[in-house]
Design an enzyme around this catalytic site. Structure first.
Site, short mmCIF file in Angstrom:
data_model
loop_
_atom_site.label_atom_id
_atom_site.label_comp_id
_atom_site.label_asym_id
_atom_site.label_seq_id
_atom_site.Cartn_x
_atom_site.Cartn_y
_atom_site.Cartn_z
N ASP A 135 30.97 10.59 -7.27
CA ASP A 135 31.73 11.12 -6.07
C ASP A 135 32.80 11.85 -6.51
O ASP A 135 34.15 11.62 -7.18
CB ASP A 135 32.46 10.48 -5.20
N HIS A 136 32.99 12.92 -6.98
CA HIS A 136 34.36 14.42 -7.27
C HIS A 136 35.19 14.05 -6.79
O HIS A 136 36.30 14.85 -7.68
CB HIS A 136 32.96 16.37 -7.05
#
Ligand code: CAO
Length: 447
Positions: free
Chosen positions: A419-420
């Site tokens: 998850d950036h």
């Protein structure tokens, strides 16, 4: 052109205009309401005693009037009507308006007469008032009679409710306060569900509608409902896919030595014990990587990052009814053999459809292994609220350059989706490289 004036309204002075029911250009009939007045106790309509065309309206809502105030200028429909009385001097025009025809309504419908009752009775006075409505699909205004007390009308105005839209619950067809509130509630509920339906149908992304295809046109088909698990996991996967900014890194691990160890361990294992699997080693490797790169052992909660100090690892299990993700709890405190044992048990329970919800909760990250099936790299979908998932492909023997020659090595394809929002690319690269290095040589876990 004649003037229409406010007639005798009893004791009322300086009374508020709450509605103007005519516009310049309107053709009006005798008895048609011109304006609605509201005192602190009663609402009353002022009807016209003439037919004709309104040329100019001199009042607007909020104005204050008394007997004799000019409402509008009217041009009579026919000479006879005009000749029958000087509008300035009679009916709407005259302060004391004589009724030209017996049986016709008084110049002012006697709302004021209802006022003493209103004051005496606890229930709100009933004042049937004609209000303009626009008939659905028609541009022309029609007028219907609505019975409602002044406080109810006031409430409706404040809430922007058109009284003709409200269904009276009372036997006398009066619109009561609770009818207005019920109408508002119903309208809000229906618009909320319309929004929800719109969001569901467009995924909130303003997408084209889903294609509707009659598949039977192209060949024989049958239609079956999605399994319960597929319905649930489908909703979760879809949400996670659209709401998490996924990035997937790819790497590979030389697991030649690990595989040799695994084969040895399984050969030495006592009768009946669960087989030590590549996946069991991967769970241990994930724990070590989470310990070293704690920024992966988090969940996003609004603007906060929840840092976890426990190490529970989920693994995707393929069951006849669909995908489930049981969780190995406290994997940091368990050995590879114990993890393999627990995984086998959980996978069996999952395939029997008997996993409890608690056995699928609390994961820090998940592993999806297709190694027993085939394929190399793929892009797994993060299992929210986790922030990373490891995808495992099938290990294959490949020629690997050792610096002086190619030698056959067992190479395991690894994919890491992250998850950036929670993790940066450099951290993800280091995490996966470390994990791959561990799978190549597990002694690194001790460093
Ligand atoms: N590379 C090569 N071989 C592998 C391997 C890998 N990465 N992983 C497993 N294998 C081998 C095993 O060694 C085993 O071989 P043997 O029978 O010769 O020992 C065989 O493949 C079958 O393994 P398995 O799949 O039964 O066991 P596992 O521990 O690897 O996996 C489980 C267990 C529950 C994860 C698995 O059965 C499963 O359900 N996998 C599917 C997961 C899935 O659906 N992922 C997709 C999710 S997204 O839709």
């Amino acid at each position: 052109m004649q003037q229409l004036r406010v007639p005798d309204i009893g004791d009322y002075r300086n009374i508020s205009v709450i509605d103007v029911l005519i516009r310049a250009g309107d053709t009006i009939d005798v008895e048609q309401s011109l304006i609605t007045l509201e005192s602190d106790k009663a609402t009353m309509d002022v009807p016209s005693t003439f037919a004709g065309t309104i040329r100019e309206v001199l009042l607007k809502p909020g104005d204050v009037v008394s007997m004799g105030s000019v409402i509008a200028h009217i041009e009579f429909a026919d000479a006879a009507s005009g000749a029958s009385g000087d509008a300035n001097e009679s009916t709407n025009a005259a302060p004391a308006a004589p009724q030209s025809e017996p049986g016709k309504a008084s110049a002012l419908r006697d709302r004021a007469a209802s006022e003493p009752q209103a004051a005496a009775a606890p229930a709100a006075p009933i004042t049937p008032v004609e209000v303009p409505t626009i008939a659905a699909g028609s541009a022309s205004a029609s007028r219907v009679t609505i019975a409602a007390g002044p406080s109810v009308r006031k409430l409706a105005r404040e809430l922007g409710v058109v009284l003709t839209d409200v269904k009276p619950g009372d036997r006398n067809a009066r619109v009561l306060r609770e009818d207005v509130l019920a109408h508002v509630k119903a309208t809000l509920a229906s618009s909320a569900s319309a929004v929800a339906a719109a969001v569901a149908s467009s995924d909130g992304l303003d997408l084209l509608p889903w294609p509707e295809v009659d598949f039977a046109r192209f060949g024989p088909v049958e239609r079956n409902p999605l399994s319960r698990i597929k319905r649930i996991s489908g909703g979760n996967l879809h949400r996670n896919w659209v709401r998490i900014p996924h990035v997937t890194n790819f790497d590979q691990a030389d697991i030649t030595d690990l595989e040799a160890l695994r084969v040895t361990l399984n050969r030495e294992a006592r009768e009946g014990s669960a087989k030590v699997t590549v996946l069991a080693f991967l769970i241990k490797a994930c724990v070590s990587a989470l310990q070293r790169f704690a920024q992966f052992n988090v969940s996003l909660d609004g603007q906060d990052l929840v840092q976890k100090h426990y190490f529970h690892i989920g693994f995707a299990a393929d069951t006849p009814n669909g995908l489930v993700v049981p969780v190995i709890r406290d994997a940091d405190r368990k050995g590879v053999a114990a993890i393999a044992e627990e995984m086998a048990e959980l996978a069996k329970t999952a395939r029997a459809g008997k996993l409890a919800a608690a056995q699928m909760q609390g994961g820090c990250m998940s592993i999806s292994s297709l190694g027993g099936i085939g394929g190399t790299h793929f892009t797994p979908i993060i299992n929210a609220p986790e922030v990373a998932i490891l995808g495992v492909g099938k290990a294959e023997t490949r020629p690997v350059w050792n610096g002086s020659a190619f030698e056959p090595r067992l190479v395991l394809p690894l994919s890491l989706s992250w998850d950036h929002r929670a993790v940066d690319g450099a951290e993800a690269g280091r995490f996966l490289a470390y994990l791959a290095a561990l799978m190549t040589d597990f002694r690194r876990a001790m460093l």
